[in-house]
Design an enzyme around this catalytic site. Structure first.
Site, PDB file in Angstrom:
ATOM      1  N   LYS A   1       0.849  -1.184   0.000  1.00 21.78           N
ATOM      2  CA  LYS A   1       0.000   0.000   0.000  1.00 21.78           C
ATOM      3  C   LYS A   1       0.890   1.240   0.000  1.00 21.78           C
ATOM      4  O   LYS A   1       1.724   1.415   0.883  1.00 21.78           O
ATOM      5  CB  LYS A   1      -0.904   0.019   1.230  1.00 21.78           C
ATOM      6  N   HIS A   2       0.719   2.079  -0.988  1.00 25.99           N
ATOM      7  CA  HIS A   2       1.451   3.341  -1.067  1.00 25.99           C
ATOM      8  C   HIS A   2       2.963   3.139  -0.935  1.00 25.99           C
ATOM      9  O   HIS A   2       3.646   3.798  -0.162  1.00 25.99           O
ATOM     10  CB  HIS A   2       0.938   4.324  -0.035  1.00 25.99           C
TER      11      HIS A   2
ATOM     12  N   HIS B   1      13.772   5.267  -0.379  1.00 29.43           N
ATOM     13  CA  HIS B   1      12.900   6.434  -0.565  1.00 29.43           C
ATOM     14  C   HIS B   1      12.483   6.521  -2.025  1.00 29.43           C
ATOM     15  O   HIS B   1      13.179   6.031  -2.891  1.00 29.43           O
ATOM     16  CB  HIS B   1      13.624   7.721  -0.172  1.00 29.43           C
TER      17      HIS B   1
ATOM     18  N   ASN C   1      12.105   6.141   7.604  1.00 26.08           N
ATOM     19  CA  ASN C   1      12.682   5.177   8.518  1.00 26.08           C
ATOM     20  C   ASN C   1      11.711   4.025   8.723  1.00 26.08           C
ATOM     21  O   ASN C   1      10.499   4.230   8.728  1.00 26.08           O
ATOM     22  CB  ASN C   1      12.971   5.808   9.880  1.00 26.08           C
TER      23      ASN C   1
END
Length: 392
Positions: free
Chosen positions: A68-69, A392, A231
């Protein structure tokens, strides 16, 4: 295969035009067999595929992820389900295939967060897995292939609009990746370091005993973290994540978030939870929501007169704080991975309260000795992987 795929829009409807293509003008390494996947769908698919492919290579077990996302809600390898787990995960079919079991576990980590997930499978999706997926609210799937029956079932979801992506299992990316942010191009080598057993060999605590199951769990945590927005920390037990704490600005908030989620996961196995007297006809999503409220201690509104009668045969007793604490005090053997080092011992204190006995983290903090001493107080085992896994 095609060289370019035009998308309806990017991350948001106003971000048009949007497309996928290969900078070297080669063909895209996937086929869309059904539906019209969007920008976020493809981000989840690409990250999820990398995760399950690496986990399959490392453990030799069929693997699944529920994304999810651009972060996994749950990850698992195929470990047989016991009777309690079958009840917790609402499994009616006792003849699940290995790849189906892995997805049942991945989805079962955090069903609330997995609502509308994008599924990643390491192995060919068979009929057994497709039947499990058919009943779930999901936004799509990526796998290296599909049986004829499985594809027929999946194409029937969402009136034929369910996104089904077939990934080329032989595709390997180049060694360099780029992205553009605010008109600026960023370039770096891809994160091609492979997780292996050597990353849990450097044990720095007095207790150095890790059983084979915990070793597998620690490796699962590292692979999961490699594809989770930082994180992040990850709690794992019995071949599956029990919680993922992702995208937090401080390490302790990751540990607290994941610890709270781990407690919720374990409390779903409490006899009072397993025996909630749901009325016939209550939808699975409603059961998931009510169960989450029950185990998290937010059940008072549901117990009001005129409310509980909508869902239950009789008014259930609440899962009190004392009951919760007593049950959770018996949970042990959980493994925890962290994508960055622990700067303070507060992470260890919080992790222990959620049953953590094994830890792997990069190491390298100026307070490493303080953290090691905290682990020794709890007789935990901690390994320094020597590698950071920011994503990221």
């Amino acid at each position: 295969m095609m060289k370019e795929r035009i998308l309806k829009y990017g991350l948001n409807p106003n971000q048009i035009p949007a497309r996928l293509y290969m900078e070297d003008k080669s063909e895209l390494p996937f086929k869309v067999l059904s539906g019209n996947p969007g920008y976020i769908n493809f981000l989840d698919a690409v990250n999820g595929w990398q995760l399950v492919r690496e986990l399959r290579r490392l453990t030799g077990l069929p693997s699944a992820a529920s994304f999810k996302h651009v972060s996994p809600s749950g990850v698992a390898v195929s470990v047989p389900l016991n009777d309690t787990e079958k009840k917790v995960f609402s499994v009616d079919n006792n003849e699940l295939s290995p790849i189906a079991v892995s997805y049942v576990r991945a989805r079962g980590t955090d069903r609330m967060s997995s609502f509308g997930d994008f599924i990643s499978l390491s192995d060919i999706c068979d009929e057994s897995a497709a039947l499990v997926i058919k009943r779930e609210v999901s936004d799509g799937i990526v796998a290296p292939g599909y049986t004829e029956k499985a594809l027929e079932i999946l194409k029937g979801k969402k009136k034929g609009n369910y996104p089904v992506i077939e990934m080329d299992p032989d595709y390997e990316p180049g060694r360099t990746e780029t992205r553009r942010v605010f008109g600026i191009t960023f370039e770096q080598r891809i994160n091609d370091i492979a997780v292996d057993e050597k990353m849990i060999d450097r044990i720095v605590t007095e207790n150095k005993v890790i059983d084979d199951g915990a070793k597998t769990d620690l490796l699962i945590s590292l692979v999961t973290l490699k594809y989770t927005q930082s994180n992040s920390v990850c709690y794992v037990r019995n071949g599956q994540t029990v919680s993922v704490g992702a995208g937090q600005q401080s390490r302790i908030h990751c540990t607290r978030l994941a610890g709270d989620k781990a407690d919720i996961f374990h409390l779903k196995s409490h006899p009072m939870t397993l025996n909630l007297p749901f009325l016939n006809g209550i939808r699975r999503t409603e059961k998931d929501n009510l169960t989450d409220l029950f185990v998290s201690g937010n059940f008072s509104d549901v117990l009001k007169d005129g409310v509980w009668e909508r869902y239950f045969e009789y008014k259930p007793d609440p899962l009190t704080e004392d009951i919760r604490k007593e049950f959770l005090s018996g949970i042990r053997g959980v493994s925890l991975g962290s994508d960055g080092f622990f700067p303070f011992r507060d992470n260890i204190d919080r992790a222990y309260r959620s049953g953590v006995d094994y830890i792997v983290q990069p190491g390298g903090s100026v307070r490493d000795m303080e953290v090691i001493e905290a682990c020794n107080e709890y007789s935990m085992v901690m390994a320094f992987a020597g590698t950071r896994f920011f994503h990221h």
